[in-house]
Scaffold this motif. Structure first.
Motif, mmCIF file in Angstrom:
data_model
loop_
_atom_site.group_PDB
_atom_site.id
_atom_site.type_symbol
_atom_site.label_atom_id
_atom_site.label_comp_id
_atom_site.label_asym_id
_atom_site.label_seq_id
_atom_site.Cartn_x
_atom_site.Cartn_y
_atom_site.Cartn_z
ATOM 1 N N ALA A 1 17.662 41.538 16.603
ATOM 2 C CA ALA A 1 17.313 42.325 15.416
ATOM 3 C C ALA A 1 17.331 43.817 15.750
ATOM 4 N N GLN A 2 16.853 44.173 16.935
ATOM 5 C CA GLN A 2 16.873 45.574 17.356
ATOM 6 C C GLN A 2 18.300 46.085 17.405
ATOM 7 N N TYR A 3 19.182 45.290 17.988
ATOM 8 C CA TYR A 3 20.590 45.691 18.096
ATOM 9 C C TYR A 3 21.243 45.783 16.716
ATOM 10 N N ASN A 4 21.050 44.759 15.883
ATOM 11 C CA ASN A 4 21.673 44.755 14.557
ATOM 12 C C ASN A 4 21.159 45.913 13.702
ATOM 13 N N LEU A 5 19.865 46.169 13.755
ATOM 14 C CA LEU A 5 19.297 47.285 13.001
ATOM 15 C C LEU A 5 19.889 48.602 13.501
ATOM 16 N N ASP B 1 24.642 50.728 46.723
ATOM 17 C CA ASP B 1 24.924 51.498 45.513
ATOM 18 C C ASP B 1 24.261 50.775 44.342
ATOM 19 N N GLU B 2 23.246 51.425 43.738
ATOM 20 C CA GLU B 2 22.468 50.771 42.682
ATOM 21 C C GLU B 2 23.315 50.396 41.473
ATOM 22 N N ASN B 3 24.295 51.234 41.129
ATOM 23 C CA ASN B 3 25.146 50.919 39.985
ATOM 24 C C ASN B 3 25.993 49.686 40.264
ATOM 25 N N ALA B 4 26.508 49.571 41.466
ATOM 26 C CA ALA B 4 27.303 48.406 41.838
ATOM 27 C C ALA B 4 26.427 47.156 41.898
ATOM 28 N N GLN B 5 25.201 47.317 42.366
ATOM 29 C CA GLN B 5 24.282 46.176 42.396
ATOM 30 C C GLN B 5 23.988 45.686 40.981
ATOM 31 N N MET B 6 23.779 46.619 40.069
ATOM 32 C CA MET B 6 23.525 46.256 38.677
ATOM 33 C C MET B 6 24.738 45.541 38.084
ATOM 34 N N LYS B 7 25.918 46.094 38.320
ATOM 35 C CA LYS B 7 27.156 45.501 37.782
ATOM 36 C C LYS B 7 27.352 44.101 38.350
ATOM 37 N N ILE C 1 18.972 50.635 19.610
ATOM 38 C CA ILE C 1 19.955 50.086 20.547
ATOM 39 C C ILE C 1 19.456 50.253 21.979
ATOM 40 N N PHE C 2 18.769 51.350 22.253
ATOM 41 C CA PHE C 2 18.183 51.550 23.581
ATOM 42 C C PHE C 2 17.147 50.471 23.879
ATOM 43 N N ARG C 3 16.307 50.152 22.893
ATOM 44 C CA ARG C 3 15.310 49.088 23.093
ATOM 45 C C ARG C 3 15.992 47.753 23.405
ATOM 46 N N ALA C 4 17.047 47.445 22.664
ATOM 47 C CA ALA C 4 17.776 46.198 22.911
ATOM 48 C C ALA C 4 18.420 46.214 24.295
ATOM 49 N N ALA C 5 18.959 47.357 24.680
ATOM 50 C CA ALA C 5 19.586 47.480 26.005
ATOM 51 C C ALA C 5 18.553 47.281 27.109
ATOM 52 N N ARG C 6 17.378 47.873 26.942
ATOM 53 C CA ARG C 6 16.324 47.707 27.951
ATOM 54 C C ARG C 6 15.899 46.260 28.091
ATOM 55 N N ALA C 7 16.072 45.490 27.020
ATOM 56 C CA ALA C 7 15.738 44.064 27.066
ATOM 57 C C ALA C 7 16.910 43.239 27.594
ATOM 58 N N GLY C 8 18.023 43.900 27.926
ATOM 59 C CA GLY C 8 19.155 43.206 28.540
ATOM 60 C C GLY C 8 20.242 42.760 27.582
ATOM 61 N N HIS C 9 20.219 43.183 26.330
ATOM 62 C CA HIS C 9 21.244 42.793 25.356
ATOM 63 C C HIS C 9 22.590 43.348 25.821
#
Length: 156
Positions: free
Chosen positions: A60-64, A131-137, A85-93
């Motif tokens: 719902a956060q993303y769609n809104l 590399d934190e970005n590579a670890q995340m990816k 969208i930031f809230r949805a991203a923080r939740a891993g969407h």
């Protein structure tokens, strides 16, 4: 018939949504947005999606956020769109994490790491070098099974 079933589902979701049930708020919002089982009403859809989003429903956060970004059924508001969208991203969407609206929010530098262009071994090498970005990816790839065998245990 499917139409009758959807109308009955909409009635049930509406009743539950009015009692504060977050998943029902999302469901009736989605049905209103798409005109499934009810007459399409994007303003009402946005209202129910906002209730669900405030209740922590990530989709719902993303769609809104998308509705606010485009001014679809609501007054366009890019700042509020970014926030949802930031809230949805923080939740891993996953789609929210890839949103162009998040460029300056510190959410997505790892998105530039593309295993299709760089090769998986380059990402693994960077991740191994801390590399934190590579670890995340790499974690996201493992979690979603994107370019590697899915392994949610290793992803975490």
């Amino acid at each position: 018939t499917t139409e009758k079933d959807e109308a009955e589902a909409a009635r049930c979701f509406l009743a539950a949504a009015q009692q504060g049930h977050v998943k029902a708020q999302y469901a009736i919002g989605s049905m209103l947005l798409e005109g499934r089982g009810v007459e399409q009403d994007k303003e009402q859809a946005a209202s129910w999606l906002e209730e669900a989003a405030r209740g922590g429903h990530v989709q719902a956060q993303y769609n809104l956020g998308l509705m606010l970004e485009k001014g679809d059924g609501v007054q366009q508001n890019k700042e509020m769109a970014k926030e949802w969208i930031f809230r949805a991203a923080r939740a891993g969407h996953s789609k929210a994490l890839q949103s162009e609206l998040l460029e300056n929010r510190g959410v997505g530098p790892w998105l530039d790491l593309d295993h299709r262009k760089m090769g998986l071994s380059a990402i693994v090498d960077l991740a191994t070098a801390l590399d934190e970005n590579a670890q995340m990816k790499l974690g996201l790839m493992l979690y979603e099974g994107d370019g590697v065998v899915q392994d949610k245990g290793k992803a975490l």
